[in-house]
Scaffold this motif. Structure first.
Motif, PDB file in Angstrom:
ATOM      1  N   ILE A 296      -0.024 -12.650   4.640  1.00 33.32           N
ATOM      2  CA  ILE A 296      -0.299 -11.066   6.066  1.00 33.32           C
ATOM      3  C   ILE A 296      -0.184 -11.464   7.237  1.00 33.32           C
ATOM      4  CG2 ILE A 296      -1.380  -9.123   6.428  1.00 33.32           C
ATOM      5  CD1 ILE A 296      -2.988  -8.960   3.694  1.00 33.32           C
ATOM      6  N   ASP A 297       0.797 -10.592   8.253  1.00 34.45           N
ATOM      7  CA  ASP A 297       0.941 -10.962   9.282  1.00 34.45           C
ATOM      8  C   ASP A 297      -0.467 -11.136  10.168  1.00 34.45           C
ATOM      9  OD1 ASP A 297       3.728 -11.158   9.514  1.00 34.45           O
ATOM     10  OD2 ASP A 297       4.026  -9.453  10.559  1.00 34.45           O
TER      11      ASP A 297
ATOM     12  N   HIS B 134       7.721  -8.541  -1.113  1.00 34.27           N
ATOM     13  CA  HIS B 134       7.771  -8.311   0.194  1.00 34.27           C
ATOM     14  C   HIS B 134       6.975  -7.274   0.554  1.00 34.27           C
ATOM     15  CE1 HIS B 134      10.156  -8.147   4.184  1.00 34.27           C
ATOM     16  NE2 HIS B 134       8.852  -8.178   4.599  1.00 34.27           N
ATOM     17  N   GLY B 135       6.800  -7.106   1.270  1.00 39.58           N
ATOM     18  CA  GLY B 135       6.138  -5.131   1.514  1.00 39.58           C
ATOM     19  C   GLY B 135       5.577  -4.766   2.950  1.00 39.58           C
ATOM     20  N   ASN B 136       5.335  -4.341   3.447  1.00 38.04           N
ATOM     21  CA  ASN B 136       5.076  -4.056   4.686  1.00 38.04           C
ATOM     22  C   ASN B 136       3.521  -2.367   5.187  1.00 38.04           C
ATOM     23  OD1 ASN B 136       4.726  -2.634   7.728  1.00 38.04           O
ATOM     24  ND2 ASN B 136       5.930  -4.307   8.368  1.00 38.04           N
ATOM     25  N   THR B 137       2.518  -2.377   5.581  1.00 41.09           N
ATOM     26  CA  THR B 137       1.278  -1.403   5.242  1.00 41.09           C
ATOM     27  C   THR B 137       1.892   0.035   5.778  1.00 41.09           C
ATOM     28  OG1 THR B 137       0.720  -2.634   7.657  1.00 41.09           O
ATOM     29  CG2 THR B 137       0.052  -3.628   5.443  1.00 41.09           C
ATOM     30  N   ARG B 138       2.965   0.028   7.081  1.00 41.14           N
ATOM     31  CA  ARG B 138       3.402   1.540   6.748  1.00 41.14           C
ATOM     32  C   ARG B 138       3.656   2.136   5.627  1.00 41.14           C
ATOM     33  NH1 ARG B 138       8.657  -2.187   7.962  1.00 41.14           N
ATOM     34  NH2 ARG B 138       7.272  -2.083  10.370  1.00 41.14           N
ATOM     35  N   ASP B 139       4.167   1.805   3.990  1.00 42.78           N
ATOM     36  CA  ASP B 139       4.282   2.327   3.158  1.00 42.78           C
ATOM     37  C   ASP B 139       3.032   2.892   1.852  1.00 42.78           C
ATOM     38  OD1 ASP B 139       7.297   2.064   4.176  1.00 42.78           O
ATOM     39  OD2 ASP B 139       6.822   0.205   3.391  1.00 42.78           O
ATOM     40  N   LEU B 140       1.901   2.638   2.599  1.00 36.15           N
ATOM     41  CA  LEU B 140       0.490   2.933   1.825  1.00 36.15           C
ATOM     42  C   LEU B 140       0.872   4.688   2.072  1.00 36.15           C
ATOM     43  CD1 LEU B 140      -2.149   0.776   3.898  1.00 36.15           C
ATOM     44  CD2 LEU B 140      -1.054   1.170   1.984  1.00 36.15           C
TER      45      LEU B 140
ATOM     46  N   ASP C  25      -8.346  -8.345  17.053  1.00 44.92           N
ATOM     47  CA  ASP C  25      -7.426  -8.425  16.820  1.00 44.92           C
ATOM     48  C   ASP C  25      -6.188  -8.549  16.417  1.00 44.92           C
ATOM     49  OD1 ASP C  25      -8.860 -10.185  18.791  1.00 44.92           O
ATOM     50  OD2 ASP C  25      -9.304 -11.618  17.169  1.00 44.92           O
ATOM     51  N   ILE C  26      -5.591  -7.405  15.639  1.00 42.66           N
ATOM     52  CA  ILE C  26      -4.827  -6.494  14.520  1.00 42.66           C
ATOM     53  C   ILE C  26      -4.434  -5.546  15.973  1.00 42.66           C
ATOM     54  CG2 ILE C  26      -3.899  -6.199  12.707  1.00 42.66           C
ATOM     55  CD1 ILE C  26      -4.272  -8.906  12.617  1.00 42.66           C
ATOM     56  N   ALA C  27      -3.084  -6.154  16.388  1.00 41.22           N
ATOM     57  CA  ALA C  27      -1.886  -4.779  17.555  1.00 41.22           C
ATOM     58  C   ALA C  27      -2.184  -3.273  16.660  1.00 41.22           C
ATOM     59  CB  ALA C  27      -1.634  -5.537  18.121  1.00 41.22           C
ATOM     60  N   ASP C  28      -1.689  -3.482  15.782  1.00 37.16           N
ATOM     61  CA  ASP C  28      -1.161  -2.313  14.118  1.00 37.16           C
ATOM     62  C   ASP C  28      -1.348  -2.868  13.405  1.00 37.16           C
ATOM     63  OD1 ASP C  28      -0.443  -0.187  13.272  1.00 37.16           O
ATOM     64  OD2 ASP C  28       1.819  -0.039  14.491  1.00 37.16           O
TER      65      ASP C  28
END
Length: 257
Positions: free
Chosen positions: A234-235, A184-190, A164-167
């Protein structure tokens, strides 16, 4: 699908989102969020916690990246659910939240290659993994008092199926303290991504269904005090609410650490 677990009227129920401020139990009853006791949305197995897995957070704490991920284990007694209370010992000066994407393993994983790793993910939830910096020996070896405290790891409110999580590599994370956005952050920055973490961990130990990987927190951690309300978002996963409580609230006027 989003689903959670709550205790109500002497029993544990599977629960689902209903409308603002209410939940629907598996038997069809609808209750206000505050009328139930929220549990972790699944029975956690081994909990793997990543330290400093966002580059800006590592820089914030003046930590230099190591060749291998900084991983440590947490016991089941550290876990509480949505709307729970986390104790802030009276003798500390710096206790902070950590909003994290929690990855839940769905089947046994051993020697998994990163290109196959996401097949072993059952789904995701939100984690708020508190840390007390006063007790930290060093960033390379987080000790038990920092990260393995009773009630110091909040999970929930929902478990969301991986499909159910597209990306999952592009999810915004936010933390609000008393309504004010502080993180504030985004998982793209892991620094080390989910697939790489599964490859790394399964390369020397077997992962089991229900095991949880807490993938780290972005920059923006600040001290919290008794009475503060901390909300992690989290989105696609919802919002996890938690309140900081004092020693006196827990019946410990004089902390024993």
């Amino acid at each position: 699908m989003m689903r959670g677990r709550v205790a109500y009227a002497g029993a544990i129920h599977e629960a689902y989102p209903h409308d603002a401020g209410r939940v629907r139990l598996a038997d069809g009853r609808v209750r206000e969020e505050h009328e139930v006791v929220w549990l972790a949305p699944f029975e956690p197995g081994t909990i793997f916690a990543l330290g400093l897995n966002y580059a800006e957070h590592a820089k914030e704490l003046q930590f230099n990246k190591q060749e291998e991920p900084l991983v440590f284990l947490k016991g089941p007694g550290s876990v509480i659910g949505h709307r729970g209370y986390t104790r802030r010992p009276a003798d500390v000066t710096f206790m902070h939240y950590e909003c994290e994407l929690a990855v839940v393993i769905g089947r046994q994983a051993q020697n998994v290659k990163r290109e196959d790793a996401m097949q072993y993910v059952a789904g995701y939830t939100i984690a708020n993994d508190y840390a007390i910096r006063d007790y930290l020996e060093n960033y390379y070896r987080p000790n038990l008092r920092v990260k393995n405290r009773d009630g110091g790891t909040v999970l929930g409110p929902w478990f969301v199926d991986g499909a159910d999580i597209a990306d999952v590599n592009a999810l915004d994370l936010r933390t609000l303290v008393n309504g004010e956005l502080r993180q504030h952050g985004n998982t793209r920055d892991l620094v080390t991504g989910i697939a790489e973490l599964i490859e790394y961990l399964s390369g020397f130990m077997t992962l089991a269904p229900g095991d949880v990987i807490l993938t780290g927190t972005p920059e923006g951690v600040v001290n919290v005090n008794a009475g503060d309300e901390v909300i992690c978002e989290i989105d696609g996963l919802g919002r996890l609410v938690n309140t900081i409580a004092s020693d006196a609230d827990f019946g410990r006027a004089t902390p024993t650490e």
